[in-house]
Structure formats: structure tokens, C-alpha cells
Design a protein around this motif. Sequence first.
Motif, PDB file in Angstrom:
ATOM      1  N   GLN A 230       0.841  -1.204   0.000  1.00 31.62           N
ATOM      2  CA  GLN A 230       0.000   0.000   0.000  1.00 31.62           C
ATOM      3  C   GLN A 230       0.875   1.253   0.000  1.00 31.62           C
ATOM      4  OE1 GLN A 230      -2.235  -0.834   3.610  1.00 31.62           O
ATOM      5  NE2 GLN A 230      -4.117  -1.224   2.440  1.00 31.62           N
ATOM      6  N   ASN A 231       1.911   1.242   0.828  1.00 32.79           N
ATOM      7  CA  ASN A 231       2.789   2.405   0.930  1.00 32.79           C
ATOM      8  C   ASN A 231       3.592   2.618  -0.349  1.00 32.79           C
ATOM      9  OD1 ASN A 231       1.920   2.824   3.565  1.00 32.79           O
ATOM     10  ND2 ASN A 231       3.585   1.629   4.457  1.00 32.79           N
ATOM     11  N   THR A 232       4.112   1.535  -0.918  1.00 32.77           N
ATOM     12  CA  THR A 232       4.889   1.645  -2.155  1.00 32.77           C
ATOM     13  C   THR A 232       4.026   2.194  -3.283  1.00 32.77           C
ATOM     14  OG1 THR A 232       6.247  -0.254  -1.493  1.00 32.77           O
ATOM     15  CG2 THR A 232       6.307   0.386  -3.815  1.00 32.77           C
ATOM     16  N   ILE A 233       2.832   1.670  -3.402  1.00 33.07           N
ATOM     17  CA  ILE A 233       1.899   2.124  -4.442  1.00 33.07           C
ATOM     18  C   ILE A 233       1.618   3.617  -4.291  1.00 33.07           C
ATOM     19  CG2 ILE A 233      -0.551   1.998  -5.070  1.00 33.07           C
ATOM     20  CD1 ILE A 233      -0.312  -1.060  -4.666  1.00 33.07           C
ATOM     21  N   ARG A 234       1.376   4.045  -3.064  1.00 31.27           N
ATOM     22  CA  ARG A 234       1.088   5.457  -2.818  1.00 31.27           C
ATOM     23  C   ARG A 234       2.296   6.323  -3.143  1.00 31.27           C
ATOM     24  NH1 ARG A 234       0.709   5.022   2.078  1.00 31.27           N
ATOM     25  NH2 ARG A 234       2.722   5.901   2.673  1.00 31.27           N
ATOM     26  N   ASN A 235       3.461   5.914  -2.672  1.00 34.06           N
ATOM     27  CA  ASN A 235       4.667   6.712  -2.859  1.00 34.06           C
ATOM     28  C   ASN A 235       5.076   6.821  -4.322  1.00 34.06           C
ATOM     29  OD1 ASN A 235       4.832   7.087  -0.091  1.00 34.06           O
ATOM     30  ND2 ASN A 235       6.189   5.324   0.226  1.00 34.06           N
ATOM     31  N   MET A 236       4.692   5.860  -5.133  1.00 33.72           N
ATOM     32  CA  MET A 236       5.052   5.884  -6.553  1.00 33.72           C
ATOM     33  C   MET A 236       4.045   6.659  -7.399  1.00 33.72           C
ATOM     34  SD  MET A 236       6.554   2.077  -7.222  1.00 33.72           S
ATOM     35  CE  MET A 236       7.087   2.542  -8.873  1.00 33.72           C
ATOM     36  N   GLY A 237       2.985   7.168  -6.779  1.00 35.83           N
ATOM     37  CA  GLY A 237       2.017   7.976  -7.517  1.00 35.83           C
ATOM     38  C   GLY A 237       0.912   7.189  -8.188  1.00 35.83           C
ATOM     39  N   LEU A 238       0.778   5.921  -7.832  1.00 41.83           N
ATOM     40  CA  LEU A 238      -0.253   5.104  -8.480  1.00 41.83           C
ATOM     41  C   LEU A 238      -1.667   5.492  -8.038  1.00 41.83           C
ATOM     42  CD1 LEU A 238       1.513   1.655  -8.656  1.00 41.83           C
ATOM     43  CD2 LEU A 238       0.119   2.619 -10.491  1.00 41.83           C
ATOM     44  N   ILE A 239      -1.816   5.997  -6.829  1.00 44.70           N
ATOM     45  CA  ILE A 239      -3.138   6.447  -6.395  1.00 44.70           C
ATOM     46  C   ILE A 239      -3.584   7.646  -7.229  1.00 44.70           C
ATOM     47  CG2 ILE A 239      -4.414   7.565  -4.525  1.00 44.70           C
ATOM     48  CD1 ILE A 239      -2.982   5.770  -2.558  1.00 44.70           C
ATOM     49  N   GLU A 240      -2.697   8.607  -7.381  1.00 48.08           N
ATOM     50  CA  GLU A 240      -3.028   9.802  -8.159  1.00 48.08           C
ATOM     51  C   GLU A 240      -3.349   9.442  -9.612  1.00 48.08           C
ATOM     52  OE1 GLU A 240      -1.127  14.206  -9.190  1.00 48.08           O
ATOM     53  OE2 GLU A 240      -0.013  12.761  -7.961  1.00 48.08           O
ATOM     54  N   GLU A 241      -2.531   8.581 -10.209  1.00 45.76           N
ATOM     55  CA  GLU A 241      -2.764   8.161 -11.594  1.00 45.76           C
ATOM     56  C   GLU A 241      -4.095   7.426 -11.732  1.00 45.76           C
ATOM     57  OE1 GLU A 241      -2.238   7.999 -15.487  1.00 45.76           O
ATOM     58  OE2 GLU A 241      -0.602   8.783 -14.249  1.00 45.76           O
ATOM     59  N   SER A 242      -4.396   6.583 -10.764  1.00 48.58           N
ATOM     60  CA  SER A 242      -5.636   5.806 -10.809  1.00 48.58           C
ATOM     61  C   SER A 242      -6.857   6.699 -10.659  1.00 48.58           C
ATOM     62  CB  SER A 242      -5.628   4.743  -9.701  1.00 48.58           C
ATOM     63  OG  SER A 242      -4.551   3.843  -9.878  1.00 48.58           O
ATOM     64  N   VAL A 243      -6.812   7.619  -9.693  1.00 48.68           N
ATOM     65  CA  VAL A 243      -7.947   8.522  -9.482  1.00 48.68           C
ATOM     66  C   VAL A 243      -8.204   9.356 -10.731  1.00 48.68           C
ATOM     67  CG1 VAL A 243      -8.734  10.559  -8.208  1.00 48.68           C
ATOM     68  CG2 VAL A 243      -7.721   8.636  -6.974  1.00 48.68           C
TER      69      VAL A 243
END
Length: 479
Positions: free
Chosen positions: A104-117
Motif C-alpha cells: 500500500q505504501n509503495t503504491i502510494r509513494n510511486m504515484g499510483l493512487i493519483e494516476e488511478s484517481v
Amino acid sequence: MAAPMERLTEVCIETERWAREDLERGDPGTGGVQRLTELFRQEGYREIADERTFTLILKILSKGSQEIKAKIGVSHQSLERWFDVSAECFRCLRNTCVQCPRNQNTIRNMGLIEESVSLIKVFSTSDTLQESCLMAFRCGLQFLGNVAGGNQDSQNSIWKHAFPHLFLNCLTHEDDKVSAYSSMVLFSCMREDRMGEFMEPANLRVALSAVTAYGKRPDAEWLHLIVTDRFLRCPELVKQMYGMECHADRVTLLELIIAKLSEKSPLSEGEVRSLQSIAEFLCECFQNQCRAVLKLAAPGDGEEQEAVVVVRLLDLLCEMTSNNEHFTCLQSCPGLLDTAVDTLRLIHLAGKQSKNVFTSVHTMSLGENLTHAAVGFKAHLIRLIANLCYKNKDNQDKIYQLEGIPLILDNCSIDDNNPFVNQWAVYAIRNLTDRNEKNQELIAGMERQGLADTSVLESMGLHVEERDSKLLLKSVKKM
């Protein structure tokens, strides 16, 4: 058999090759990412996922997002494969987050949340309902739900990038799964200290949308929790919502409050304080709106929505004042008892002036439609009066002053439009005469003058007797 790390590295290499060849020439398939998705179903592979893996998924998802954003308004058909690729990326990410805070932390830190949203927002504003697009939309929301689960930093990131616009479009979406998954994400990210943000005009629409969505899907668990476990903790928000809502949504909100009161788990101190404030506000609403119920007496008005709101307000006030130690404050609510008696008098008069839904009947000619909004309203008014007078001398005396006792006695007969009205009248008279000689004497005097039906008093377990030239109201059981 290859060790997990060796197998993961092998699949990543194959996926990178696929990304270079098929993806770059614009002829994507899902095979490469699908193999990663399958691996991450297993805990052992989730635990060894590294940045190389997530960098690869980010690259593929970004390419799909770029293609979809460029063409979605032009041709949905040519995008079907990109929808499939995006859905598979979301499935893969969704799987990596299961019980794995590190991922979860790695995904967030790599910007995947922003890209997904960013991509999910495109889906949420699209007018296409083709299955491949909907599937990517649903999978994206599921991924956000998983990456937010138990991870406050990820919840903060989603809140920053998704609130309020994504939820405005998703909560009331016509697809049930989109509505359900988005409400799950919203609930996961809603901290108590964020409730104030909903009171801003643009954000208030999200709160209103949650109630509207629940009205359409009353079995939606997450929407139910958003209102009962979050919004009801913020009285000022509830007051704003109620003021902005249409009548149908007000009914939905009131029903959700009733549902909260019916829960078996005890209320916390904070919940009690919030609900008390909400209760006092709704008392005012009932007093301001109560006469709207008279519209139901006019032929053709039927289920007039404002009147239905009044009915549900009364139901809620009855629930709050019924053996609930947290809401004894309502017994001293200014004007509430007066309003209840006045409204009872008005509908009783309306029922006598012409034949309508407030007319007492002993056949099913008017009572056959037991779903009519007015059915039980008179009985519930008497119930509310009874509750407000329970062990409350001031309110007992006020009913005397308002000449409410003869009114209640006049509504003791069986009425098909008001199931259990006789029982509630009995309860009201007992509460009114409990340790109150003045009210006892009034009823005894009415019986002597023939103003009170002896059979009615007997049905209440009461009997008038004369002692030393004084009339006394006694319980039959004590004789």
C-alpha cells in the motif's frame, strides 16, 4: 519448481517484453498483466513485490490512461482493449494490497493512487455504459478501497485527489456496483475531523448524494454506514442537509436516524450528544411543518410528499421519546406538546367535517390501504403525547390546561385507519393520571356528567367511585 522471487522476476520480464512490443504499437492485450494478477492472489508473492513490479504496472496504466483520455469522447469502440488493460492493472494492484501495508505504501509513494484517481474520474464522467468500460471503472474503485484499507496515509492521498468530485459522480451512478464501491472508498477515508469539510457548499452535495443514493438502494450497507456512523456525529451537517434536501430525501434521512436508534449496540457519549442536538432540531421542524399533514384529507392529494415528511418526523419523535433515557430532554422541548395536542385536535376535526382518511372507521372501506401515509398518524400523536407526559407533572398539567384529556378520550374507539389507537389512548390516560389528582378528578367528573364513556374507562382498567361526596378515579385491579 521455481522459487517465488524467480517466478515473479520471470513474469515481470515477460510483461516488460509484452509492454514494449504489443502495448507500444497500440495493440494491447491483457496477458502480461494477467499473469501478475494471478501471482498476487497468493500471499507469498505479495510479500516479495518490489518497485520494479509497480513501476511496470504504472507504465502500463499510464499508457492506457493516455489513450483513453485522448479518445473517449470520439470513439468508445476503439478503446475497448485499453479498457480491458486498465481493468487488469487495477485487478493486479487490488490484489497486491490485500493485508499488505508495505505494498500500500509503495503504491502510494510511486504515484499510483493519483494516476488511478485521474483515470477513474474519466470513467465517472463518461456517458458510455459498455461493459469493458464499466469493468475498468469498478475495478479501479475496488483498488482504491483496498489501498485505503487500514492505511491512513493512503486514505489521505485518496481524499486529496478524489474528494469531492469523484464521489459526486459515483455515489448516484446508475450502476449499482459503482455506487457500492465508491461508497466503500468514501467511508474508509472519512475521519471524524473531516466532517466539517462537508459543510462547504460544493462538498455538501456529496453528503446529499449519499442520502439520495441510499433512497434508491436501501440495502446498500456502505451508504447506510456513511450516514449513521459518520454524518449523524455532526449535528450541524445534518441540519444543513435537511434544509437542502427534497422531501423524498428528508424521508430517507429520517428513516436512517430511526435505524440508528434501533441498533442494539449502545450509543457512545459523543453519539448521544449529537443525536440530542439533532432531535431538538427535528422537534422544531415538526412544529413548523406539522399542518402539512392536513393536505392528506383533501381528495387527490394522496401521498403528498411534505405530509409524508411530517409523518416520518412524528414516527422519529415517538421512537426517541419511548423508554429512551437519552431523549428525556424532549419532554421540555418548547412548544412540542402544544403542537401535538393542536395537531390532534385539527385532524380529529377534519375527520368529522367530511369523510376522509382522518375519519374514524370500523370497516376496511377507508382503512383497506394500510400503506397510506396517514394511517396510524392519529395513534402516533397520542403516543407522543403519552411519552411526553410520562412521569412529568408539568406536562400532565399542561394537557389539563390545553383540554387535551377530553380529546384523547374522544379518540379511544377502534379505528381501522389507526391501528392500536385504543391502546395508545389507554397508555396516555394512565400517564396523565399517574400521581395527578387534578387529572383524575377531571376524568371522574366527566364520567359523572356522562361526558366520558364508562365502557371506555373500563377498557382502560379504570373505574370511578364516590367516596365522602368526592369522585375518585381508581384502577379496576385494585378494587
